[in-house]
Design a protein around this motif. Structure first.
Motif, PDB file in Angstrom:
ATOM      1  N   LEU A 131       0.918  -1.035  -0.056  1.00  8.38           N
ATOM      2  CA  LEU A 131      -0.207  -0.011   0.019  1.00  8.38           C
ATOM      3  C   LEU A 131       0.800   1.237  -0.161  1.00  8.38           C
ATOM      4  CD1 LEU A 131      -2.585  -0.784   2.681  1.00  8.38           C
ATOM      5  CD2 LEU A 131      -2.905  -1.220   0.430  1.00  8.38           C
ATOM      6  N   LYS A 132       0.206   2.386  -0.322  1.00  5.75           N
ATOM      7  CA  LYS A 132       1.205   3.524  -0.416  1.00  5.75           C
ATOM      8  C   LYS A 132       1.247   4.194   1.149  1.00  5.75           C
ATOM      9  CE  LYS A 132      -0.588   5.135  -4.730  1.00  5.75           C
ATOM     10  NZ  LYS A 132      -1.814   6.048  -5.401  1.00  5.75           N
ATOM     11  N   VAL A 133       2.078   5.110   1.533  1.00  4.42           N
ATOM     12  CA  VAL A 133       2.307   5.627   2.867  1.00  4.42           C
ATOM     13  C   VAL A 133       0.726   5.845   3.430  1.00  4.42           C
ATOM     14  CG1 VAL A 133       3.345   6.817   4.211  1.00  4.42           C
ATOM     15  CG2 VAL A 133       4.655   5.764   2.393  1.00  4.42           C
ATOM     16  N   ARG A 134       0.490   6.728   2.518  1.00  9.25           N
ATOM     17  CA  ARG A 134      -0.892   7.620   2.931  1.00  9.25           C
ATOM     18  C   ARG A 134      -2.097   6.459   3.234  1.00  9.25           C
ATOM     19  NH1 ARG A 134      -1.849  12.422   4.395  1.00  9.25           N
ATOM     20  NH2 ARG A 134      -1.771  13.485   2.486  1.00  9.25           N
ATOM     21  N   GLU A 135      -2.082   5.278   2.508  1.00  5.10           N
ATOM     22  CA  GLU A 135      -3.101   4.472   2.711  1.00  5.10           C
ATOM     23  C   GLU A 135      -2.717   3.542   4.144  1.00  5.10           C
ATOM     24  OE1 GLU A 135      -4.373   3.474  -1.910  1.00  5.10           O
ATOM     25  OE2 GLU A 135      -2.318   2.332  -1.147  1.00  5.10           O
ATOM     26  N   ARG A 136      -1.632   3.419   4.188  1.00  2.00           N
ATOM     27  CA  ARG A 136      -1.288   2.579   5.599  1.00  2.00           C
ATOM     28  C   ARG A 136      -1.611   3.590   6.526  1.00  2.00           C
ATOM     29  NH1 ARG A 136       5.051   1.291   4.386  1.00  2.00           N
ATOM     30  NH2 ARG A 136       4.785   1.710   2.162  1.00  2.00           N
ATOM     31  N   GLN A 137      -1.342   4.821   6.671  1.00  2.48           N
ATOM     32  CA  GLN A 137      -1.682   5.759   7.644  1.00  2.48           C
ATOM     33  C   GLN A 137      -3.157   5.712   8.067  1.00  2.48           C
ATOM     34  OE1 GLN A 137       0.041   9.568   6.285  1.00  2.48           O
ATOM     35  NE2 GLN A 137       1.421   9.602   7.684  1.00  2.48           N
ATOM     36  N   LEU A 138      -3.781   6.052   6.847  1.00  3.84           N
ATOM     37  CA  LEU A 138      -5.227   5.978   7.135  1.00  3.84           C
ATOM     38  C   LEU A 138      -5.857   4.712   7.970  1.00  3.84           C
ATOM     39  CD1 LEU A 138      -6.494   7.278   3.687  1.00  3.84           C
ATOM     40  CD2 LEU A 138      -6.447   8.543   5.931  1.00  3.84           C
ATOM     41  N   LEU A 139      -5.317   3.535   7.198  1.00  2.00           N
ATOM     42  CA  LEU A 139      -5.948   2.423   7.914  1.00  2.00           C
ATOM     43  C   LEU A 139      -5.274   2.003   9.349  1.00  2.00           C
ATOM     44  CD1 LEU A 139      -5.273  -0.104   4.694  1.00  2.00           C
ATOM     45  CD2 LEU A 139      -7.512   0.521   5.706  1.00  2.00           C
ATOM     46  N   TRP A 140      -4.202   2.505   9.575  1.00  3.26           N
ATOM     47  CA  TRP A 140      -3.550   2.360  11.058  1.00  3.26           C
ATOM     48  C   TRP A 140      -4.415   3.288  11.859  1.00  3.26           C
ATOM     49  CZ3 TRP A 140      -0.295  -1.798  11.956  1.00  3.26           C
ATOM     50  CH2 TRP A 140       0.249  -1.586  13.537  1.00  3.26           C
ATOM     51  N   LEU A 141      -4.508   4.437  11.388  1.00  6.66           N
ATOM     52  CA  LEU A 141      -5.271   5.446  12.527  1.00  6.66           C
ATOM     53  C   LEU A 141      -6.851   4.938  12.544  1.00  6.66           C
ATOM     54  CD1 LEU A 141      -3.636   8.931  11.165  1.00  6.66           C
ATOM     55  CD2 LEU A 141      -3.333   7.648  13.093  1.00  6.66           C
ATOM     56  N   ALA A 142      -7.178   4.447  11.637  1.00  2.00           N
ATOM     57  CA  ALA A 142      -8.545   4.264  11.686  1.00  2.00           C
ATOM     58  C   ALA A 142      -8.809   2.871  12.493  1.00  2.00           C
ATOM     59  CB  ALA A 142      -9.492   4.014  10.286  1.00  2.00           C
ATOM     60  N   TYR A 143      -8.260   1.651  12.189  1.00  3.70           N
ATOM     61  CA  TYR A 143      -8.617   0.630  12.721  1.00  3.70           C
ATOM     62  C   TYR A 143      -7.333   0.126  13.885  1.00  3.70           C
ATOM     63  CZ  TYR A 143     -11.411   0.720   8.603  1.00  3.70           C
ATOM     64  OH  TYR A 143     -12.468   0.918   7.936  1.00  3.70           O
ATOM     65  N   VAL A 144      -6.503   0.731  14.137  1.00  2.00           N
ATOM     66  CA  VAL A 144      -5.835   0.329  15.164  1.00  2.00           C
ATOM     67  C   VAL A 144      -5.944   1.360  16.132  1.00  2.00           C
ATOM     68  CG1 VAL A 144      -3.460  -0.258  16.159  1.00  2.00           C
ATOM     69  CG2 VAL A 144      -3.851  -0.879  13.839  1.00  2.00           C
ATOM     70  N   GLU A 145      -5.864   2.380  15.951  1.00  2.00           N
ATOM     71  CA  GLU A 145      -5.843   3.509  16.751  1.00  2.00           C
ATOM     72  C   GLU A 145      -7.573   4.122  17.145  1.00  2.00           C
ATOM     73  OE1 GLU A 145      -3.689   4.623  18.815  1.00  2.00           O
ATOM     74  OE2 GLU A 145      -2.230   3.225  17.783  1.00  2.00           O
ATOM     75  N   GLY A 146      -8.320   3.471  16.282  1.00  2.00           N
ATOM     76  CA  GLY A 146      -9.890   3.657  16.608  1.00  2.00           C
ATOM     77  C   GLY A 146     -10.051   5.134  16.465  1.00  2.00           C
ATOM     78  N   SER A 147      -9.283   6.082  15.389  1.00  2.00           N
ATOM     79  CA  SER A 147      -9.478   7.317  15.221  1.00  2.00           C
ATOM     80  C   SER A 147     -10.870   7.341  14.428  1.00  2.00           C
ATOM     81  CB  SER A 147      -8.492   8.200  14.575  1.00  2.00           C
ATOM     82  OG  SER A 147      -7.267   7.731  15.348  1.00  2.00           O
ATOM     83  N   ASP A 148     -11.878   8.506  14.682  1.00  2.00           N
ATOM     84  CA  ASP A 148     -12.672   8.841  13.739  1.00  2.00           C
ATOM     85  C   ASP A 148     -12.301   9.635  12.534  1.00  2.00           C
ATOM     86  OD1 ASP A 148     -12.943  11.373  14.697  1.00  2.00           O
ATOM     87  OD2 ASP A 148     -14.385  10.917  16.010  1.00  2.00           O
ATOM     88  N   HIS A 149     -13.138   9.693  11.440  1.00  2.00           N
ATOM     89  CA  HIS A 149     -12.905  10.482  10.347  1.00  2.00           C
ATOM     90  C   HIS A 149     -12.205  11.990  10.637  1.00  2.00           C
ATOM     91  CE1 HIS A 149     -15.529   7.676   7.709  1.00  2.00           C
ATOM     92  NE2 HIS A 149     -14.404   7.172   8.416  1.00  2.00           N
ATOM     93  N   LYS A 150     -12.865  12.656  11.566  1.00  4.39           N
ATOM     94  CA  LYS A 150     -12.512  13.939  12.008  1.00  4.39           C
ATOM     95  C   LYS A 150     -10.975  13.999  12.585  1.00  4.39           C
ATOM     96  CE  LYS A 150     -13.992  17.709  14.854  1.00  4.39           C
ATOM     97  NZ  LYS A 150     -14.850  18.182  15.739  1.00  4.39           N
ATOM     98  N   GLU A 151     -10.792  13.004  13.209  1.00  2.93           N
ATOM     99  CA  GLU A 151      -9.407  12.887  13.995  1.00  2.93           C
ATOM    100  C   GLU A 151      -8.496  12.446  12.883  1.00  2.93           C
ATOM    101  OE1 GLU A 151     -10.581  11.504  18.439  1.00  2.93           O
ATOM    102  OE2 GLU A 151     -10.444   9.840  17.044  1.00  2.93           O
ATOM    103  N   ILE A 152      -8.848  11.827  11.909  1.00  2.00           N
ATOM    104  CA  ILE A 152      -7.825  11.275  10.654  1.00  2.00           C
ATOM    105  C   ILE A 152      -7.416  12.648   9.951  1.00  2.00           C
ATOM    106  CG2 ILE A 152      -7.438   9.856   8.881  1.00  2.00           C
ATOM    107  CD1 ILE A 152      -9.148   7.652  10.281  1.00  2.00           C
ATOM    108  N   ALA A 153      -8.563  13.409   9.481  1.00  2.00           N
ATOM    109  CA  ALA A 153      -8.471  14.408   8.699  1.00  2.00           C
ATOM    110  C   ALA A 153      -7.476  15.388   9.533  1.00  2.00           C
ATOM    111  CB  ALA A 153      -9.947  15.242   8.596  1.00  2.00           C
ATOM    112  N   GLN A 154      -7.489  15.582  10.746  1.00  2.00           N
ATOM    113  CA  GLN A 154      -6.941  16.680  11.617  1.00  2.00           C
ATOM    114  C   GLN A 154      -5.400  16.094  11.635  1.00  2.00           C
ATOM    115  OE1 GLN A 154      -8.657  16.707  15.411  1.00  2.00           O
ATOM    116  NE2 GLN A 154      -9.675  18.597  14.894  1.00  2.00           N
ATOM    117  N   ALA A 155      -5.025  14.952  11.835  1.00  2.00           N
ATOM    118  CA  ALA A 155      -3.685  14.430  11.659  1.00  2.00           C
ATOM    119  C   ALA A 155      -3.143  14.207  10.330  1.00  2.00           C
ATOM    120  CB  ALA A 155      -3.797  12.795  12.285  1.00  2.00           C
TER     121      ALA A 155
END
Lengths: 162, 167
Positions: free
Chosen positions: B108-132
């Motif tokens: 996966l691309k780095v951006r994709e890895r980031q999104l997936l990790w933040l969403a499914y490991v850290e449990g961040s919601d879309h707003k938090e992911i957008a901020q990060a």
């Protein structure tokens, strides 16, 4: 790529995060492509996260990071404290570099230069000759103004750092 | 400095393992992950922001780390990407599966890895992911969907090829 959206995506993801997937969510995920992807990816990433935890044999030392941050903060403080001095240095260099042209271009510059020459010859009569003219009063006021602004700026930088 | 050494140690003990796991998996390079971890905490300590809760501190740390990762991958690569992640310590079939899955994640691309990790490991919601990540809130949903679909396909492909291999 066809986009398949499920209204229960957020609900499924929340159930996975909480670690309690109820029967309804589980049976829904079996038939829903979007939710089955979420289940599969979540399971994979959580497994990978456990592996990553095992790989953390030695994290960087907290004291080392603290010392590094402190050293960076000190360097930044020095840099900020030196900024007014650097600023004044640049102004002085620019003024010095431009002075020959100013002397040639501005009548006031020529007059001041001549006055300075006379002053170096210990002839102080130029003061009474030069001071009352309107052009020189404006120059002196400009000088005072510039000095006041620069002093205020320098003081602000210093106090800000403190 | 925004806190004393004792408070920093406490924060570090609580937040560093998760942050390091994130950096390690997204960067796929141990030495880089260690550098970025240190730099993240240094930047965190040097910022002058008001007092914040532990959750906010954690999310702020992830935000700094994400920005550092983004800066890193914007720079031209200095050489071939080293594959210096340690191998998982387990038996051969499990080892092979883990390696395949990890390989899938690296595709996966780095951006994709980031999104997936933040969403499914850290449990961040879309707003938090957008901020990060600095992405727009509306884009996160779509990008996350694409990344998830891509990884799911890779995992399924990997799993099916492995099943064939063991037949």
């Amino acid at each position: 790529m066809n986009r398949v959206i499920c209204e229960r995506e957020d609900q499924t993801a929340a159930a996975i995060r909480s670690g309690a997937i109820d029967d309804e969510t589980a049976s829904h995920a079996q038939h829903c492509p979007a939710c089955s992807d979420i289940l599969l990816v979540s399971e994979f990433l959580r497994e990978d996260c456990v592996l990553a935890d095992h790989e953390q044999t030695a994290l960087p030392n907290a004291s080392h990071i603290w010392q590094r941050a402190r050293s960076q903060a000190q360097q930044e403080a020095v840099r900020l404290a030196m900024r007014p001095i650097r600023f004044m240095k640049i102004i002085a260099i620019v003024a010095f570099a431009c002075s020959p042209w100013l002397r040639l271009l501005l009548p006031i510059g020529r007059e001041l230069a001549a006055s300075w020459s006379r002053a170096f010859d210990f002839n102080f009569a130029f003061v009474s000759k030069v001071w009352p003219t309107a052009a020189n009063q404006a120059a002196v006021l400009l000088g005072f103004g510039a000095a006041t602004i620069l002093l205020s700026l320098s003081s602000w930088y210093m106090l800000r750092q403190e | 400095m925004r806190m004393d050494e004792g408070s920093f140690r406490l924060l570090y003990e609580r937040s560093a393992p998760r942050l390091f796991a994130y950096l390690l998996r997204v960067s796929a390079e141990r030495s880089l992950a260690e550098d970025l971890l240190q730099e993240t905490y240094c930047r965190f300590l040097s910022t002058k922001v008001p007092e914040m809760s532990e959750d906010s501190q954690r999310s702020y740390l992830f935000r700094i780390a994400t920005n550092l990762l983004r800066d890193r991958w914007r720079r031209p690569p200095e050489g071939p990407m080293p594959e210096n992640l340690p191998e998982p310590a387990s038996g051969p079939p499990e080892l092979e599966r883990q390696l395949e899955l990890r390989q899938a994640f690296r595709q996966l691309k780095v951006r994709e890895r980031q999104l997936l990790w933040l969403a499914y490991v850290e449990g961040s919601d879309h707003k938090e992911i957008a901020q990060a990540t600095g992405l727009r809130h509306a884009s996160v949903r779509l990008l996350l969907f694409r990344a998830r679909r891509k990884l799911a396909n890779l995992i399924r492909t990997g799993a099916s090829s492995q099943t064939e291999h063991f037949k």
